[in-house]
Motif scaffolding. Structure first.
Motif, PDB file in Angstrom:
ATOM      1  N   ILE A   1     -14.090 -43.459   6.380  1.00 31.32           N
ATOM      2  CA  ILE A   1     -14.907 -43.954   7.676  1.00 31.32           C
ATOM      3  C   ILE A   1     -15.787 -44.779   7.729  1.00 31.32           C
ATOM      4  O   ILE A   1     -17.051 -43.877   7.524  1.00 31.32           O
ATOM      5  CB  ILE A   1     -14.193 -42.591   8.465  1.00 31.32           C
ATOM      6  CG1 ILE A   1     -12.686 -42.463   8.900  1.00 31.32           C
ATOM      7  CG2 ILE A   1     -14.430 -43.515  10.172  1.00 31.32           C
ATOM      8  CD1 ILE A   1     -13.274 -40.477   9.361  1.00 31.32           C
ATOM      9  N   PRO A   2     -15.872 -46.134   8.454  1.00 31.13           N
ATOM     10  CA  PRO A   2     -17.126 -46.265   8.473  1.00 31.13           C
ATOM     11  C   PRO A   2     -18.339 -45.317   9.094  1.00 31.13           C
ATOM     12  O   PRO A   2     -17.487 -45.228  10.218  1.00 31.13           O
ATOM     13  CB  PRO A   2     -16.621 -47.860   8.959  1.00 31.13           C
ATOM     14  CG  PRO A   2     -15.794 -47.756   9.621  1.00 31.13           C
ATOM     15  CD  PRO A   2     -15.109 -46.481   9.168  1.00 31.13           C
ATOM     16  N   SER A   3     -19.315 -44.931   8.965  1.00 32.20           N
ATOM     17  CA  SER A   3     -20.128 -44.533   9.930  1.00 32.20           C
ATOM     18  C   SER A   3     -20.903 -45.262  10.470  1.00 32.20           C
ATOM     19  O   SER A   3     -21.022 -44.307  11.411  1.00 32.20           O
ATOM     20  CB  SER A   3     -20.498 -43.556   8.711  1.00 32.20           C
ATOM     21  OG  SER A   3     -21.904 -44.652   8.047  1.00 32.20           O
TER      22      SER A   3
ATOM     23  N   GLU B   1     -18.540 -31.948   9.931  1.00 30.86           N
ATOM     24  CA  GLU B   1     -19.189 -32.291  11.176  1.00 30.86           C
ATOM     25  C   GLU B   1     -18.401 -33.510  11.935  1.00 30.86           C
ATOM     26  O   GLU B   1     -17.581 -33.605  11.768  1.00 30.86           O
ATOM     27  CB  GLU B   1     -20.320 -32.914  11.078  1.00 30.86           C
ATOM     28  CG  GLU B   1     -22.002 -32.650   9.847  1.00 30.86           C
ATOM     29  CD  GLU B   1     -22.897 -32.821   9.497  1.00 30.86           C
ATOM     30  OE1 GLU B   1     -23.485 -33.365  10.963  1.00 30.86           O
ATOM     31  OE2 GLU B   1     -23.341 -33.514   8.399  1.00 30.86           O
ATOM     32  N   ILE B   2     -18.563 -32.464  13.213  1.00 34.73           N
ATOM     33  CA  ILE B   2     -17.787 -33.682  14.222  1.00 34.73           C
ATOM     34  C   ILE B   2     -18.336 -34.543  14.695  1.00 34.73           C
ATOM     35  O   ILE B   2     -19.475 -34.561  14.625  1.00 34.73           O
ATOM     36  CB  ILE B   2     -16.818 -32.679  15.272  1.00 34.73           C
ATOM     37  CG1 ILE B   2     -16.180 -31.729  14.883  1.00 34.73           C
ATOM     38  CG2 ILE B   2     -15.915 -32.883  16.413  1.00 34.73           C
ATOM     39  CD1 ILE B   2     -15.129 -31.687  14.168  1.00 34.73           C
ATOM     40  N   PHE B   3     -17.715 -35.743  14.935  1.00 32.10           N
ATOM     41  CA  PHE B   3     -18.367 -37.083  15.266  1.00 32.10           C
ATOM     42  C   PHE B   3     -17.214 -37.582  16.188  1.00 32.10           C
ATOM     43  O   PHE B   3     -16.101 -37.343  15.816  1.00 32.10           O
ATOM     44  CB  PHE B   3     -18.545 -38.534  14.744  1.00 32.10           C
ATOM     45  CG  PHE B   3     -19.893 -37.410  13.358  1.00 32.10           C
ATOM     46  CD1 PHE B   3     -21.182 -37.890  13.455  1.00 32.10           C
ATOM     47  CD2 PHE B   3     -19.286 -36.678  12.256  1.00 32.10           C
ATOM     48  CE1 PHE B   3     -22.076 -38.103  12.700  1.00 32.10           C
ATOM     49  CE2 PHE B   3     -21.104 -36.407  11.862  1.00 32.10           C
ATOM     50  CZ  PHE B   3     -22.137 -36.793  11.771  1.00 32.10           C
ATOM     51  N   TYR B   4     -18.271 -38.187  17.421  1.00 32.66           N
ATOM     52  CA  TYR B   4     -17.045 -39.329  18.034  1.00 32.66           C
ATOM     53  C   TYR B   4     -17.475 -40.936  18.022  1.00 32.66           C
ATOM     54  O   TYR B   4     -18.430 -41.051  17.556  1.00 32.66           O
ATOM     55  CB  TYR B   4     -17.885 -38.798  19.779  1.00 32.66           C
ATOM     56  CG  TYR B   4     -17.115 -38.047  19.932  1.00 32.66           C
ATOM     57  CD1 TYR B   4     -15.914 -37.297  20.571  1.00 32.66           C
ATOM     58  CD2 TYR B   4     -18.431 -36.933  20.100  1.00 32.66           C
ATOM     59  CE1 TYR B   4     -15.727 -35.410  21.119  1.00 32.66           C
ATOM     60  CE2 TYR B   4     -18.628 -35.793  20.490  1.00 32.66           C
ATOM     61  CZ  TYR B   4     -17.143 -34.999  20.729  1.00 32.66           C
ATOM     62  OH  TYR B   4     -16.832 -33.745  21.393  1.00 32.66           O
ATOM     63  N   VAL B   5     -16.152 -41.382  17.663  1.00 37.90           N
ATOM     64  CA  VAL B   5     -16.004 -43.091  17.552  1.00 37.90           C
ATOM     65  C   VAL B   5     -16.690 -43.901  19.462  1.00 37.90           C
ATOM     66  O   VAL B   5     -15.996 -43.714  19.339  1.00 37.90           O
ATOM     67  CB  VAL B   5     -15.039 -43.115  17.538  1.00 37.90           C
ATOM     68  CG1 VAL B   5     -14.335 -44.836  16.800  1.00 37.90           C
ATOM     69  CG2 VAL B   5     -14.078 -42.772  15.911  1.00 37.90           C
ATOM     70  N   HIS B   6     -18.002 -44.360  18.670  1.00 36.95           N
ATOM     71  CA  HIS B   6     -18.223 -45.648  20.002  1.00 36.95           C
ATOM     72  C   HIS B   6     -17.513 -46.369  20.464  1.00 36.95           C
ATOM     73  O   HIS B   6     -17.817 -46.580  21.045  1.00 36.95           O
ATOM     74  CB  HIS B   6     -19.814 -45.085  19.906  1.00 36.95           C
ATOM     75  CG  HIS B   6     -20.379 -45.870  18.293  1.00 36.95           C
ATOM     76  ND1 HIS B   6     -20.943 -47.695  18.862  1.00 36.95           N
ATOM     77  CD2 HIS B   6     -20.887 -45.667  17.288  1.00 36.95           C
ATOM     78  CE1 HIS B   6     -20.970 -47.602  17.582  1.00 36.95           C
ATOM     79  NE2 HIS B   6     -21.472 -46.144  17.179  1.00 36.95           N
ATOM     80  N   SER B   7     -16.803 -47.279  19.224  1.00 38.26           N
ATOM     81  CA  SER B   7     -16.084 -48.685  18.641  1.00 38.26           C
ATOM     82  C   SER B   7     -15.221 -48.576  18.463  1.00 38.26           C
ATOM     83  O   SER B   7     -15.055 -48.232  17.631  1.00 38.26           O
ATOM     84  CB  SER B   7     -17.244 -49.211  18.814  1.00 38.26           C
ATOM     85  OG  SER B   7     -18.736 -49.205  19.925  1.00 38.26           O
ATOM     86  N   ASP B   8     -14.575 -49.277  18.419  1.00 41.32           N
ATOM     87  CA  ASP B   8     -12.987 -49.705  17.959  1.00 41.32           C
ATOM     88  C   ASP B   8     -13.208 -50.215  16.701  1.00 41.32           C
ATOM     89  O   ASP B   8     -13.958 -50.686  16.676  1.00 41.32           O
ATOM     90  CB  ASP B   8     -12.338 -50.193  18.534  1.00 41.32           C
ATOM     91  CG  ASP B   8     -11.568 -49.535  20.445  1.00 41.32           C
ATOM     92  OD1 ASP B   8     -12.185 -48.619  20.432  1.00 41.32           O
ATOM     93  OD2 ASP B   8     -10.948 -50.864  21.397  1.00 41.32           O
TER      94      ASP B   8
ATOM     95  N   LEU C   1      -9.119 -46.831  14.006  1.00 44.34           N
ATOM     96  CA  LEU C   1     -10.057 -46.104  14.881  1.00 44.34           C
ATOM     97  C   LEU C   1     -10.120 -46.625  16.387  1.00 44.34           C
ATOM     98  O   LEU C   1     -10.820 -47.857  16.493  1.00 44.34           O
ATOM     99  CB  LEU C   1     -11.617 -45.422  14.500  1.00 44.34           C
ATOM    100  CG  LEU C   1     -11.762 -44.453  13.205  1.00 44.34           C
ATOM    101  CD1 LEU C   1     -13.269 -44.860  13.021  1.00 44.34           C
ATOM    102  CD2 LEU C   1     -11.149 -43.334  13.322  1.00 44.34           C
ATOM    103  N   GLN C   2     -10.428 -45.893  17.324  1.00 43.83           N
ATOM    104  CA  GLN C   2     -10.218 -46.044  19.259  1.00 43.83           C
ATOM    105  C   GLN C   2     -11.303 -45.044  19.775  1.00 43.83           C
ATOM    106  O   GLN C   2     -12.131 -44.387  19.226  1.00 43.83           O
ATOM    107  CB  GLN C   2      -9.366 -46.008  19.536  1.00 43.83           C
ATOM    108  CG  GLN C   2      -7.614 -46.510  19.253  1.00 43.83           C
ATOM    109  CD  GLN C   2      -7.308 -46.224  19.969  1.00 43.83           C
ATOM    110  OE1 GLN C   2      -6.695 -45.465  21.162  1.00 43.83           O
ATOM    111  NE2 GLN C   2      -5.292 -47.499  20.068  1.00 43.83           N
TER     112      GLN C   2
END
Length: 68
Positions: free
Chosen positions: A62-64, A13-20, A31-32
């Motif tokens: 990766i922290p969810s 699944e593809i997710f976007y990072v919302h916070s650094d 992650l940025q």
């Protein structure tokens, strides 16, 4: 290519990072906000196995809590 490549799983699944997220230990990737990640396995610990799409194909934890 010096990195081992893994096959793409159909259940990824593809997710976007919302916070650094800054990796202060060195065990995973920083992650940025705005990065896109591909997740292959979700664990109840809140750490998911995946990769940042702009990198070579390197799986890491990766922290969810930083994903949407």
């Amino acid at each position: 290519n010096e990195h081992q490549e893994y096959p793409t799983h159909s259940q990824s699944e593809i997710f976007y990072v919302h916070s650094d997220f800054i990796d202060k230990i060195g065990d995973c990737v920083s992650l940025q906000r705005g990065d896109t990640v591909e997740i292959h396995e979700k664990h109840s610990s809140g750490w998911w196995l995946g990769r940042r799409l702009k990198d070579d194909y390197i799986l890491t934890w990766i922290p969810s809590a930083f994903l949407q």
